[in-house]
Scaffold this active site. Structure first.
Site, short mmCIF file in Angstrom:
data_model
loop_
_atom_site.label_atom_id
_atom_site.label_comp_id
_atom_site.label_asym_id
_atom_site.label_seq_id
_atom_site.Cartn_x
_atom_site.Cartn_y
_atom_site.Cartn_z
N LYS A 1 40.55 52.27 40.39
CA LYS A 1 39.27 52.02 39.80
C LYS A 1 38.50 50.96 40.59
CE LYS A 1 41.72 52.33 35.44
NZ LYS A 1 42.36 51.45 34.44
N GLY A 2 39.21 50.22 41.42
CA GLY A 2 38.64 49.04 42.06
C GLY A 2 37.44 49.31 42.96
N GLU B 1 37.60 52.27 50.14
CA GLU B 1 38.59 51.43 49.45
C GLU B 1 37.98 50.08 49.07
OE1 GLU B 1 41.12 50.88 47.92
OE2 GLU B 1 42.92 51.86 48.63
N ASP B 2 38.55 49.46 48.07
CA ASP B 2 38.09 48.11 47.70
C ASP B 2 38.71 47.05 48.60
OD1 ASP B 2 40.65 48.55 46.69
OD2 ASP B 2 40.22 47.86 44.67
N ASP C 1 45.49 45.29 51.49
CA ASP C 1 46.35 44.10 51.43
C ASP C 1 47.57 44.37 52.31
OD1 ASP C 1 47.37 41.69 50.54
OD2 ASP C 1 47.99 42.43 48.59
N PHE D 1 44.30 35.87 46.09
CA PHE D 1 44.10 36.97 45.15
C PHE D 1 42.68 36.87 44.60
CE2 PHE D 1 44.38 39.52 41.34
CZ PHE D 1 45.05 40.64 41.83
N VAL D 2 41.90 37.92 44.83
CA VAL D 2 40.49 37.87 44.45
C VAL D 2 40.17 38.87 43.35
CG1 VAL D 2 39.67 36.99 46.67
CG2 VAL D 2 39.92 39.45 46.36
N ASP E 1 40.35 43.67 39.97
CA ASP E 1 40.81 43.17 38.67
C ASP E 1 42.04 42.29 38.77
OD1 ASP E 1 42.72 45.33 39.32
OD2 ASP E 1 43.41 45.04 37.26
N ARG F 1 36.59 43.03 36.55
CA ARG F 1 35.98 44.03 37.44
C ARG F 1 34.46 43.98 37.40
NH1 ARG F 1 40.04 47.64 38.99
NH2 ARG F 1 41.61 48.18 37.43
#
Ligand code: IMP
Length: 195
Positions: A48-49, A105-106, A109, A158-159, A165, A171
């Site tokens: 969903k990101g 993509e969001d 990582d 971590f963002v 989220d 979000r």
């Protein structure tokens, strides 16, 4: 007692403002439009990101384009860790054979999720397969993936926000920010850690 999330107060630092994101998304859209030079493109976004990024990016691209959506979940990792074991929750709704496909993509990582996705989509024989990510966190990469379009390279933090989220929250923030440490730690752990 469980603390109620306070979306804005929980963010310690704003990494990317709404304006910075909008400017960069417009630039990416222009570059993609030039690179594909009028050819139709299929954007495949990963829920969903990527939702806000996809919605903004597609409107910044001046090409005939189709969109499709996939949803994957990686399981076995913790709330802030990816495991590389990927399960497809929602598959493509149409064929991508012989099409020019751009994955939207969001964030990348470890790269494990995208690595799986790229192999999966290659198996569907697109004419070309490229990757566009809003955020890249290269410090934690476990597999090498050639990324064609990167919005921002960010440090190993971590963002949340602009689609990203923590525990399904944050979000809807218009910016990308870093969560305060006490949001990760439970109240007891936070006390020990002095946060
Ligand atoms: P990877 O498989 O480790 O590359 O993880 C990719 C997925 O993990 C992303 O699509 C996000 O859903 C999630 N993720 C990784 N880093 C972050 C972060 O900093 N904030 C929120 N989600 C993240």
């Amino acid at each position: 007692m469980t603390r109620a999330p306070d979306l804005h107060a929980d963010v310690g630092e704003i990494l990317l403002t709404e304006e910075q994101i909008a400017t960069r998304v417009a630039e990416l859209g222009r570059r993609i439009s030039e690179d594909y030079a009028g050819r139709p493109v299929t954007l495949v976004s990963v829920l969903k990101g990527s939702l806000p990024f996809m919605a903004d990016l597609m409107r910044a691209i001046d090409l005939p384009l189709r969109i499709d959506l996939m949803e994957v979940s990686s399981y076995g990792g913790g709330a802030t860790e990816s495991s590389g074991l990927v399960r497809i929750l929602k598959d493509l709704s149409a064929t991508i054979e012989r099409e020019d496909v751009l994955i939207v993509e969001d964030i990348i990582d470890t790269g494990l999720t995208l690595n799986y996705l790229v192999r999966y989509l290659r198996g569907k024989n697109p004419a070309t397969l490229r990757i566009c990510t809003l955020l890249d966190k290269p410090a934690r990469r476990l597999v090498e993936i050639p990324v064609d379009y990167i919005g921002f390279t960010i440090p190993d933090q971590f963002v949340v926000g602009y689609g990203l989220d923590y525990g399904e929250l944050y979000r809807n923030l218009r910016f990308v920010g870093v969560l305060r440490p006490e949001v990760y730690a439970g109240p007891a752990e936070a006390e020990v850690a002095g946060v």
